[in-house]
Design a protein around this motif. Sequence first.
Motif: not given
Ligand SMILES: O=C(O)C(=O)C[C@]1(C(=O)O)C=C[C@@H](O)C=C1
Length: 294
Positions: A127, A129-133, A194, A198, A226-227
Amino acid sequence: MKIKQDTRFLIIGLGLIGGSYAMGLSKAGYSVFAIDQEQEAIDYALEKQMIVKGACTDDEGTVIALIKQADCILFGLYPSAILPWISRYQQYIKSGALLSDVSGVKAAIVPSIQAALRNDLEFIGAHPMAGKEVSSNRFSDPSIFKIANFIITPTEKNSSAAIAFMKEFAHLLGFHHTAILSLQEHDRMIGFLSQLTHIIAVALMNTSDNTHLAEYTGDSFRDLTRIAKINEQLWSELFFLNKPVLLAEIDAFSKALASLRKALAEDDEEKLKELMRLSTKRRKVFDQKQEEHN
Ligand SMILES: O=C(O)C(=O)C[C@]1(C(=O)O)C=C[C@@H](O)C=C1
């Protein structure tokens, strides 16, 4: 099993993370191939040189040819789509290939995938642990891995060679830190870190119609929501697949919110300040640990 310069990576599902993996691996000099249900995603990845070759799901002949030559298959699919994919296509996978995923839940999917897999193949959960909206490979950017943690979730079915492979993989993509967790530890951690965050962002945005406040906002509302711009298909699936953990986290959060409300309603200034001192103290320790990490 080691990553060699001629290791061929196949990415199934070129979304934001699949695309960022493809871009990062290609930049590091590896041969990356991809399969996606949208021809547009393949075309974009080819145009940006994220992949050497790609196939749209309905191009069965090319899909099978790409599967046959892959040494490492990485699923950027929604969690529930991995098992059906394996049932349909594992007959074509090269003996000895390693399979992994990017899913945000593990206990609900990894054991059934491992149980369904041919004995000469190995699946190990991971997994990033990085992403964007935002989703789509148009936003692919391997630099999101630079400050990110990478979590590997091996089970008793995994070899030490597969764990070493994934550690090396995380290193070559530039992840900041790699951790090993059990499936259950991962899901407990993710339920709080996480999924609850959300849920809170969605609830905050839905508390009232606040859209007209855009011209007045400062960073606090912007950062906390943001998310809230969320992929409802993916996140509802993730929430249901981790339901007991997430329900417990929502209850714990509701309790914390209720004690703030109570202190305010009862004009209990000392209690209110005590709760704020506690959050400040915890956040300082958290910051310190992050700094030690960097
Ligand atoms: O930075 C974000 O937008 C995220 O939602 C990243 C985030 C998190 O919750 O931190 C979300 C889902 C991923 O599986 C891992 C990381």
